[in-house]
Design an enzyme around this catalytic site. Structure first.
Site, PDB file in Angstrom:
ATOM      1  N   ARG A 252       0.825  -1.203   0.000  1.00  0.00           N
ATOM      2  CA  ARG A 252       0.000   0.000   0.000  1.00  0.00           C
ATOM      3  C   ARG A 252       0.862   1.256   0.000  1.00  0.00           C
ATOM      4  NH1 ARG A 252      -3.293   2.418   4.380  1.00  0.00           N
ATOM      5  NH2 ARG A 252      -5.015   3.560   3.412  1.00  0.00           N
TER       6      ARG A 252
ATOM      7  N   HIS B 204       0.422   4.206  -2.648  1.00  0.00           N
ATOM      8  CA  HIS B 204       0.146   5.595  -2.257  1.00  0.00           C
ATOM      9  C   HIS B 204       1.304   6.520  -2.630  1.00  0.00           C
ATOM     10  CE1 HIS B 204      -3.479   5.179   0.689  1.00  0.00           C
ATOM     11  NE2 HIS B 204      -3.537   4.293  -0.289  1.00  0.00           N
TER      12      HIS B 204
ATOM     13  N   GLY C 146       4.425  10.526  -8.797  1.00  0.00           N
ATOM     14  CA  GLY C 146       5.167   9.365  -9.286  1.00  0.00           C
ATOM     15  C   GLY C 146       5.866   8.614  -8.162  1.00  0.00           C
TER      16      GLY C 146
ATOM     17  N   ASP D  57       8.488   8.079  -6.117  1.00  0.00           N
ATOM     18  CA  ASP D  57       9.691   8.830  -5.738  1.00  0.00           C
ATOM     19  C   ASP D  57       9.946   8.828  -4.241  1.00  0.00           C
ATOM     20  OD1 ASP D  57       7.607  10.375  -4.847  1.00  0.00           O
ATOM     21  OD2 ASP D  57       8.193  12.212  -5.897  1.00  0.00           O
TER      22      ASP D  57
ATOM     23  N   ASN E 130      -3.737   8.950   4.232  1.00  0.00           N
ATOM     24  CA  ASN E 130      -2.592   8.302   4.887  1.00  0.00           C
ATOM     25  C   ASN E 130      -2.599   8.421   6.408  1.00  0.00           C
ATOM     26  OD1 ASN E 130      -1.499   7.647   2.340  1.00  0.00           O
ATOM     27  ND2 ASN E 130      -0.475   9.627   2.185  1.00  0.00           N
TER      28      ASN E 130
ATOM     29  N   HIS F 232      -6.207  -6.280  -2.430  1.00  0.00           N
ATOM     30  CA  HIS F 232      -7.065  -6.400  -1.242  1.00  0.00           C
ATOM     31  C   HIS F 232      -7.418  -7.853  -0.952  1.00  0.00           C
ATOM     32  CE1 HIS F 232      -8.493  -1.913  -1.311  1.00  0.00           C
ATOM     33  NE2 HIS F 232      -7.243  -2.060  -0.906  1.00  0.00           N
ATOM     34  N   THR F 233      -6.697  -8.764  -1.536  1.00  0.00           N
ATOM     35  CA  THR F 233      -6.825 -10.175  -1.201  1.00  0.00           C
ATOM     36  C   THR F 233      -6.090 -10.493   0.100  1.00  0.00           C
ATOM     37  OG1 THR F 233      -6.532 -12.429  -2.012  1.00  0.00           O
ATOM     38  CG2 THR F 233      -4.812 -10.880  -2.565  1.00  0.00           C
TER      39      THR F 233
ATOM     40  N   THR G 257      -9.410 -16.024   2.880  1.00  0.00           N
ATOM     41  CA  THR G 257      -7.987 -16.325   3.127  1.00  0.00           C
ATOM     42  C   THR G 257      -7.302 -14.998   3.438  1.00  0.00           C
ATOM     43  OG1 THR G 257      -7.661 -16.264   0.720  1.00  0.00           O
ATOM     44  CG2 THR G 257      -7.826 -18.439   1.732  1.00  0.00           C
TER      45      THR G 257
ATOM     46  N   ASP H 231      -4.215 -14.525  -3.312  1.00  0.00           N
ATOM     47  CA  ASP H 231      -4.871 -15.436  -4.257  1.00  0.00           C
ATOM     48  C   ASP H 231      -5.990 -14.680  -4.967  1.00  0.00           C
ATOM     49  OD1 ASP H 231      -7.015 -15.274  -2.389  1.00  0.00           O
ATOM     50  OD2 ASP H 231      -6.241 -17.011  -1.283  1.00  0.00           O
TER      51      ASP H 231
END
Length: 331
Positions: free
Chosen positions: A64, A68, A74, A76, A96, A195-196, A250, A255
């Protein structure tokens, strides 16, 4: 009618533009540290492996940070900068604040990398490498990370407030934010598949549980038994920081169950479920494809995260190699 000289100018300009775009992408490559820091991938992976023993969420948190970071000016490492006299930290931006985490693990990685290869590897590249290790350690695909990014000298708190997709935003808005950084609908669905694994705080989805869009009722796209479970986890006047698994099936594995969850109306965030429940959307067929074929999802995810990692990197003599990811050199 286009005159030959004008036509030549147009073609030459197009050729130059194509050459420049190819060059800018070519500046990132998988062997960038082959001589200067050949073990960097292993160092990153080892620190994350160690961190996972005490924090099962850390992989999702690290990917994440990469996401973000890349959506603001970009890829950086601007997200890693603390407040200073001249810098308003992106950490304090609404998407954030009290939400992004894992900065201490990035610092640990940086320390280990600096011990092996002082002043060589950028914090921006560490975020890209950490994303790959986090996914592969959770059972997902691995890939050759393109490297050679440099670190920014400043942050963009305002940009973080406006550019990062929100969990309570509609699909049209989120699609526009992806498009603004050169990512398409397939990238949107594939990258949402991150988000798995990981967790989300009640405050990011409680809007769906009791009074969705001021209707006085829950979000109608929520599976009814899943709704009851979520209401027990997040009572109306409870703590907004209580955590729920993004994937109820899970929770810590990478997955394609995330996409099956969407088909079963068990997407946790509004931004997740809208990929499948927005009538007529091009995202529906992509969700169905990834749900039925994990290999297709993994292949698309790898391509999309590489695409995301290519957003406006600083290369060459631009930016710097920060010695401490939290602050610019000499500050």
């Amino acid at each position: 009618m286009v005159l030959p000289s004008t036509l030549y100018h147009v073609v030459a300009t197009l050729f130059l533009a194509l050459t420049l775009s190819e060059t800018s992408n070519a500046q990132l490559n998988a062997t960038f540290y082959a001589n200067s820091c050949p073990n960097v991938s292993t160092i990153v992976r080892n620190v994350i492996q160690q961190s996972l023993q005490s924090d099962s969420r850390i992989g999702a948190s690290l990917i994440r940070l990469h996401f973000h970071d890349c959506f603001v000016n970009g890829c950086d490492a601007s997200i890693l900068l603390d407040n200073s006299g001249s810098i308003q930290s992106e950490k304090d931006a609404a998407p954030n604040n009290n939400s992004t985490r894992g900065f201490n693990v990035v610092d640990n990685i940086k320390t280990s990398v600096e011990n092996a290869c002082p002043g060589v590897v950028s914090c921006a590249d560490i975020l890209a490498l950490a994303a790959e290790s986090s996914v592969s350690l959770a059972g997902g695909p691995s890939w050759n990370v393109l490297l050679g990014r440099r670190d920014s000298l400043t942050a963009n708190q305002g940009g973080a407030n406006t550019s990062i997709p929100s969990p309570v935003e509609g699909l049209a808005n989120i699609t526009a934010k992806f498009s603004a950084v050169g990512l398409n609908t397939n990238d949107l669905v594939a990258l949402s598949g991150a988000h798995t694994f990981g967790r989300a705080q009640c405050r990011t989805f409680i809007n769906r549980l009791y009074n969705f869009s001021n209707t006085g009722s829950p979000d109608p796209t929520l599976n009814s038994s899943y709704l009851i479970t979520l209401q027990q986890t997040c009572p109306q006047n409870g703590s907004g920081t209580t955590l729920s698994n993004l994937d109820p099936t899970t929770a810590d594995g990478f997955d394609n169950n995330y996409f099956t969850n969407l088909q079963n109306n068990q997407g946790l965030l509004q931004s997740d479920q809208e990929l499948f429940s927005t009538s007529g959307s091009a995202t529906i067929s992509i969700v169905n494809s990834f749900s039925s074929n994990q290999t297709a999802f993994f292949q698309s995810f790898v391509q999309s995260i590489i695409n995301m990692g290519n957003i406006s990197p600083l290369t060459g003599s631009n930016g710097e190699i920060r010695l401490d990811c939290k602050k610019v050199n000499g500050s």
